[in-house]
Design an enzyme around this catalytic site. Structure first.
Site, short mmCIF file in Angstrom:
data_model
loop_
_atom_site.label_atom_id
_atom_site.label_comp_id
_atom_site.label_asym_id
_atom_site.label_seq_id
_atom_site.Cartn_x
_atom_site.Cartn_y
_atom_site.Cartn_z
NE ARG A 288 -12.10 -12.82 2.63
CZ ARG A 288 -13.40 -12.64 2.70
NH1 ARG A 288 -14.20 -13.67 2.80
NH2 ARG A 288 -13.92 -11.42 2.68
CG ASN A 289 -5.27 -18.94 8.20
OD1 ASN A 289 -5.52 -20.14 8.30
ND2 ASN A 289 -4.08 -18.44 8.43
CE LYS B 176 -4.19 -15.54 11.71
NZ LYS B 176 -4.16 -14.08 11.62
CG ASP C 8 -2.14 -7.18 13.05
OD1 ASP C 8 -2.15 -7.80 11.98
OD2 ASP C 8 -1.37 -6.23 13.26
CB SER C 9 0.35 -11.95 15.22
OG SER C 9 0.14 -12.64 14.01
P1 IMP Z 1 -1.08 -12.10 10.75
O1 IMP Z 1 -1.34 -11.36 11.99
O2 IMP Z 1 -1.56 -13.51 10.81
O3 IMP Z 1 -1.51 -11.36 9.52
O4 IMP Z 1 0.51 -12.25 10.63
C1 IMP Z 1 1.33 -11.23 10.11
C2 IMP Z 1 2.68 -11.78 9.74
O5 IMP Z 1 3.45 -11.97 10.93
C3 IMP Z 1 2.66 -13.13 9.04
O6 IMP Z 1 2.54 -12.99 7.66
C4 IMP Z 1 4.02 -13.69 9.43
O7 IMP Z 1 5.01 -13.19 8.59
C5 IMP Z 1 4.23 -13.13 10.82
N1 IMP Z 1 3.77 -14.07 11.86
C6 IMP Z 1 2.71 -13.91 12.70
N2 IMP Z 1 2.58 -14.97 13.52
C7 IMP Z 1 3.58 -15.82 13.18
C8 IMP Z 1 3.94 -17.12 13.67
O8 IMP Z 1 3.31 -17.72 14.55
N3 IMP Z 1 5.00 -17.69 13.07
C9 IMP Z 1 5.70 -17.09 12.06
N4 IMP Z 1 5.40 -15.90 11.57
C10 IMP Z 1 4.34 -15.26 12.13
#
Ligand code: IMP
Length: 211
Positions: free
Chosen positions: A15-16, A19, A78-79
């Site tokens: 929902r971002n 992205k 997922d990251s």
């Molecule tokens: P998601 O996969 O977008 O849910 O990211 C999970 C969490 O990893 C985020 O809330 C950040 O804390 C961290 N994260 C992921 N990608 C990045 C980035 O590109 N920069 C900084 N933090 C990141």
């Protein structure tokens, strides 16, 4: 708008809006005619718990759930940040490292505090991302991207989000929070993973091949 061709449809499990815009840009740059929407089109869809042990597990969990709910091909990512001196943590727990999901400042402060005494030569870290494509009744793919670097002793920069103010990519003097969005996109873990997924999307969605 009448007369406008609509390509094959794909749902991005987020929902971002940032992205969604990034995946649209990458698909467009690759010359694919794939139309992407995000979960704003499906407000009733329940949250998917990220219970996986790896980024790939979580990306697949989310993509499978969205493909099942929507009946459409789905992409999920997922990251997180993996810190060498913390044996790869926070990793899949990056978003909740402070104990509160989404408390980005708290997570960053905790990581910095945990590695206060770790000297420059051992402050290595990387951002990792897994991106999954699930086609209902069809194929599943997971690809990964990473960007390696090291952590600063104090936050620097106003751009980006999460751990960006303490991460300096190898070969750069700037943190990813001091870089412009296009400069970060070009080297980022998410950009690499999503670009690796493009040919698989083009193959899986008839009519969505690169022009
Ligand atoms: P998601 O996969 O977008 O849910 O990211 C999970 C969490 O990893 C985020 O809330 C950040 O804390 C961290 N994260 C992921 N990608 C990045 C980035 O590109 N920069 C900084 N933090 C990141």
């Amino acid at each position: 708008m009448s007369g406008q061709a609509v390509g094959p449809r794909l749902v991005l499990a987020t929902r971002n809006p940032g992205k969604l815009a990034e995946l649209r840009r990458i698909l467009h740059d690759a010359g694919t005619g794939v139309e992407v929407c995000d979960l704003d089109q499906y407000p009733q869809m329940p949250e998917v718990a990220e219970t996986g042990a790896t980024f790939a597990d979580n990306a697949l969990l989310k993509a499978r759930a969205v493909a099942e709910y929507t009946g459409l091909p789905a992409v999920a990512d997922d990251s997180g940040l993996c810190v060498d001196a913390l044996n790869g943590m926070p990793g899949v727990l990056s978003a909740r490292w402070s104990g509160v999901h989404g408390d980005e400042e708290g997570g960053l402060a905790l990581v910095l505090a945990q590695i206060t005494d770790v000297p420059a030569g051992r402050r290595g870290a990387h951002f990792a991302c897994a991106a999954a494509l699930v086609v209902p009744g069809g194929t599943e793919h997971v690809v990964e991207g990473a960007v390696y670097g090291c952590l600063t002793h104090a936050p620097r920069g106003e751009n980006g989000f999460g751990y960006d103010p303490i991460f300096v990519p190898a070969g750069s003097e700037l943190t990813t929070a001091e870089m412009s969005a296009p400069a970060k996109d070009a080297i980022s873990h998410r950009g690499k993973a999503l670009r690796a997924l493009v040919p698989l999307i083009a193959d899986a969605l008839p009519g969505g091949s690169a022009a």
